[in-house]
Design a protein around this motif. Structure first.
Motif, PDB file in Angstrom:
ATOM      1  N   MET A 471      -4.104  -7.390 -15.588  1.00  0.00           N
ATOM      2  CA  MET A 471      -3.809  -6.873 -13.509  1.00  0.00           C
ATOM      3  C   MET A 471      -4.913  -7.533 -12.934  1.00  0.00           C
ATOM      4  O   MET A 471      -5.967  -7.489 -13.758  1.00  0.00           O
ATOM      5  CB  MET A 471      -3.905  -5.274 -13.915  1.00  0.00           C
ATOM      6  CG  MET A 471      -2.717  -5.024 -14.967  1.00  0.00           C
ATOM      7  SD  MET A 471      -3.282  -2.875 -14.864  1.00  0.00           S
ATOM      8  CE  MET A 471      -2.306  -2.406 -12.831  1.00  0.00           C
ATOM      9  N   ASP A 472      -4.863  -6.966 -11.388  1.00  0.00           N
ATOM     10  CA  ASP A 472      -5.629  -7.456 -10.890  1.00  0.00           C
ATOM     11  C   ASP A 472      -6.193  -6.291 -10.409  1.00  0.00           C
ATOM     12  O   ASP A 472      -6.762  -4.974  -9.505  1.00  0.00           O
ATOM     13  CB  ASP A 472      -5.267  -7.737  -9.540  1.00  0.00           C
ATOM     14  CG  ASP A 472      -6.052  -8.302  -8.076  1.00  0.00           C
ATOM     15  OD1 ASP A 472      -7.027  -8.203  -8.506  1.00  0.00           O
ATOM     16  OD2 ASP A 472      -5.354  -9.155  -7.533  1.00  0.00           O
ATOM     17  N   LEU A 473      -7.110  -6.086 -11.543  1.00  0.00           N
ATOM     18  CA  LEU A 473      -8.392  -5.058 -11.446  1.00  0.00           C
ATOM     19  C   LEU A 473      -8.805  -4.811  -9.822  1.00  0.00           C
ATOM     20  O   LEU A 473      -9.537  -3.031  -9.152  1.00  0.00           O
ATOM     21  CB  LEU A 473      -8.845  -4.073 -12.301  1.00  0.00           C
ATOM     22  CG  LEU A 473      -8.389  -4.644 -13.499  1.00  0.00           C
ATOM     23  CD1 LEU A 473      -9.694  -3.901 -14.699  1.00  0.00           C
ATOM     24  CD2 LEU A 473      -6.657  -3.564 -13.345  1.00  0.00           C
ATOM     25  N   ASP A 474      -9.259  -6.118  -9.407  1.00  0.00           N
ATOM     26  CA  ASP A 474     -10.449  -5.758  -8.205  1.00  0.00           C
ATOM     27  C   ASP A 474      -9.753  -5.684  -6.926  1.00  0.00           C
ATOM     28  O   ASP A 474     -10.317  -4.348  -6.020  1.00  0.00           O
ATOM     29  CB  ASP A 474     -10.534  -7.278  -8.315  1.00  0.00           C
ATOM     30  CG  ASP A 474     -11.768  -7.761  -8.838  1.00  0.00           C
ATOM     31  OD1 ASP A 474     -12.588  -7.271  -8.928  1.00  0.00           O
ATOM     32  OD2 ASP A 474     -11.924  -8.867  -9.283  1.00  0.00           O
ATOM     33  N   ARG A 475      -8.167  -5.698  -6.776  1.00  0.00           N
ATOM     34  CA  ARG A 475      -7.197  -5.417  -5.708  1.00  0.00           C
ATOM     35  C   ARG A 475      -6.633  -4.450  -6.125  1.00  0.00           C
ATOM     36  O   ARG A 475      -6.975  -3.021  -4.924  1.00  0.00           O
ATOM     37  CB  ARG A 475      -6.046  -5.872  -5.883  1.00  0.00           C
ATOM     38  CG  ARG A 475      -5.211  -6.360  -4.923  1.00  0.00           C
ATOM     39  CD  ARG A 475      -4.111  -6.858  -4.415  1.00  0.00           C
ATOM     40  NE  ARG A 475      -3.414  -7.333  -3.713  1.00  0.00           N
ATOM     41  CZ  ARG A 475      -2.272  -8.083  -3.341  1.00  0.00           C
ATOM     42  NH1 ARG A 475      -2.095  -9.286  -3.328  1.00  0.00           N
ATOM     43  NH2 ARG A 475      -1.987  -8.046  -1.932  1.00  0.00           N
ATOM     44  N   LEU A 476      -6.792  -3.527  -7.429  1.00  0.00           N
ATOM     45  CA  LEU A 476      -6.534  -1.774  -7.577  1.00  0.00           C
ATOM     46  C   LEU A 476      -7.472  -1.162  -6.883  1.00  0.00           C
ATOM     47  O   LEU A 476      -7.680  -0.176  -6.275  1.00  0.00           O
ATOM     48  CB  LEU A 476      -6.554  -1.378  -9.015  1.00  0.00           C
ATOM     49  CG  LEU A 476      -6.167  -0.560  -9.346  1.00  0.00           C
ATOM     50  CD1 LEU A 476      -4.907  -0.547 -10.266  1.00  0.00           C
ATOM     51  CD2 LEU A 476      -7.027   0.654  -9.723  1.00  0.00           C
ATOM     52  N   LEU A 477      -9.121  -1.902  -7.600  1.00  0.00           N
ATOM     53  CA  LEU A 477      -9.495  -0.963  -6.579  1.00  0.00           C
ATOM     54  C   LEU A 477      -9.636  -0.864  -5.695  1.00  0.00           C
ATOM     55  O   LEU A 477     -10.444  -0.084  -5.261  1.00  0.00           O
ATOM     56  CB  LEU A 477     -11.667  -1.396  -7.473  1.00  0.00           C
ATOM     57  CG  LEU A 477     -12.769  -0.532  -7.443  1.00  0.00           C
ATOM     58  CD1 LEU A 477     -12.596   0.892  -7.493  1.00  0.00           C
ATOM     59  CD2 LEU A 477     -13.969  -1.010  -7.944  1.00  0.00           C
ATOM     60  N   ALA A 478      -9.659  -2.366  -4.734  1.00  0.00           N
ATOM     61  CA  ALA A 478     -10.109  -2.003  -3.275  1.00  0.00           C
ATOM     62  C   ALA A 478      -8.620  -1.393  -2.346  1.00  0.00           C
ATOM     63  O   ALA A 478      -9.458  -0.865  -0.864  1.00  0.00           O
ATOM     64  CB  ALA A 478      -9.881  -3.566  -2.609  1.00  0.00           C
TER      65      ALA A 478
END
Length: 488
Positions: A471-478
């Motif tokens: 998963m793209d966790l950086d994008r999720l957090l953003a």
């Protein structure tokens, strides 16, 4: 500034609970303080919190993933099904009554206040709040007064990630169809999607992933392969309750009763490499090869006792006892093993008394007041310490209680037959203790060298790494938005 994001699903059992647990551990490892939150949960698998209430067991696991103590604010509304009569309603950890589905619908607007109150308090304690939805936002017939999905998301201003389950098929229709049927204002809360439980070559779904993005306008946060170690973690939903089959070793048999509850008692046993835990579905006999028959907890003991008899399991159990087999009843299962169960106040149905299975010389009287709390004990013979929790209605007394095999403070807890082969207890969670479980299994000629708590923690770390990879966790957090309250 505290941020929050909500994981909703295209349906039940798409893996929301496990994803939130994995995300909690992943963001914790990134240095954030994380809190799980589920506005409304429906489950008979509950956990007892240190502040003296109960929440869904999935939220307790998520709290563990975040390395914080479970708290009633993490699941402010818990619905515990009571057969066809509706559900017991638990608000901020404590029962407020039982309601039929239609009556509960009228109560939801009032309950939203308690949900938002708990969310605000929780938001003050963390950098990131991970919110889990319930069921699906596509159940538009339930949208009015909703507090579990979009009703909460819009009231609290929390953006949503929508998760579909490719294992059950039709995931494109699941996600695109959800956008098609929900209100445009609800759809605007969704900032991305993810596909869960993929088996095989993920590259084969590249076009499908692109099609979902094109048709919804939502970015993909990833396609997550099937997590092979999920069975090591305590399940929340009864549909996740499955057998763990191994060749040879100790054979534990558990009849799958309709209102089975707190079945996470089975997970430590299922993790043992020399133990098979077989869940027997309705319509099938209890196998004669069983070494131990375990009657698990029940939300409706009297109804499940009738189910047990309807399946002929009472006959199978009696035959097992004649063969000198061992029996353990936990909570509701303990009550069933006695001579009778009295329900003078009609808590589980019409007032009255039913005959129990008669394998323990005890009887139970159901009382309105629930016994709820964390409990420490020790085995009366081995002296082995154990900690767990009690969550039950009813008081059990009788001759076999004098042989209670656990000591809690200055009292004996549980009961056992004169030969010790049939035992009952109200204490849940006792098998999570390594020394206690090892001693129990040793009496059944089985060696245990499992460190269960470490096994669960390693599985949570593996789950976090799994999500970091796929998963793209950086994008999720953003995408997470500032919560109602900043951390104080």
């Amino acid at each position: 500034m505290t941020r929050a994001i909500m994981i909703q699903g295209t349906g039940s059992n798409v893996g929301k609970s496990l994803l939130v647990a994995g995300l909690a551990r992943a963001f914790l490892r990134r240095g954030l303080s994380v809190a799980p939150f589920k506005p409304q949960n429906m489950s008979n698998n509950a956990a007892v919190t240190q502040d003296g209430g109960e929440i869904g067991r999935a939220q307790a696991l998520q709290a563990r993933a975040a390395r914080r103590a479970p708290h009633t604010d993490m699941n402010p509304v818990l619905l515990k099904p009571e057969g066809t009569r509706g559900a017991q309603v638990i608000v901020q950890g404590h029962p407020v009554g039982s309601l039929k589905a239609r009556d509960y619908t009228r109560e939801k607007p009032r309950l939203l206040g308690a949900v938002l109150e708990s969310f605000t308090r929780l938001s003050q304690t963390a950098d990131l709040v991970l919110v889990e939805g319930a069921g699906s936002p596509a159940e538009i017939n339930l949208r009015a007064g909703d507090i579990a999905n979009m009703g909460f998301a819009r009231a609290a201003g929390v953006p949503v990630i929508l998760v579909g389950d490719i294992d059950r098929g039709g995931v494109i229709a699941q996600i695109v169809g959800t956008k098609a049927v929900i209100d445009p204002a609800d759809a605007a809360m969704i900032r991305g999607f993810a596909v869960n439980k993929f088996r095989g070559d993920i590259s084969l779904f590249t076009e499908g992933e692109r099609a979902i993005s094109d048709l919804t306008g939502w970015p993909s946060l990833g396609v997550v392969p099937w997590f092979e170690h999920a069975w090591r973690l305590p399940p929340e939903d009864v549909q996740d309750l499955t057998s763990v089959q191994r060749e040879g070793g100790l054979h534990i048999v558990v009849p799958h009763l309709g209102m089975i509850s707190n079945f996470d008692d089975l997970t430590p046993l299922g993790n043992e490499p020399d133990v098979t835990v077989e869940i027997v579905p309705a319509g099938q006999p209890l196998p004669a090869k069983a070494d131990l028959i375990l009657l698990a907890g029940s939300k409706s003991t009297i109804a499940d006792l009738a189910t047990l008899r309807r399946n002929g399991w009472d006959i199978d159990l009696a035959a097992h006892i004649r063969r000198k087999g061992r029996v353990l009843g936990i909570c509701g299962g303990y009550q069933m093993l006695g001579r009778r169960i009295a329900d003078p106040d009609g808590i589980e149905g019409p007032p009255g008394t039913v005959e129990g299975l008669g394998h323990l010389d005890v009887e139970t009287v159901l009382r309105p007041r629930k016994r709820l709390g964390l409990t420490t004990a020790q085995h009366a013979t081995w002296g082995t310490p154990v900690s767990g929790y009690e969550i039950h209605l009813g008081e059990t007394t009788g001759t076999d209680c004098a042989r209670g095999w656990l000591i809690v403070g200055d009292r004996r807890e549980g009961a056992q037959s004169p030969d010790g082969r049939i035992q009952g207890t109200y204490l849940h969670g006792l098998f999570a203790e390594d020394a206690f479980r090892a001693a129990f299994l040793a009496e059944l000629d089985t060696v245990s060298d499992l460190f269960y708590e470490k096994t669960v923690d390693h599985a949570l770390d593996a789950l976090a790494s799994h999500l970091e990879t796929w998963m793209d966790l950086d994008r999720l957090l953003a995408l997470a938005a500032p919560s109602a309250q900043s951390k104080s």
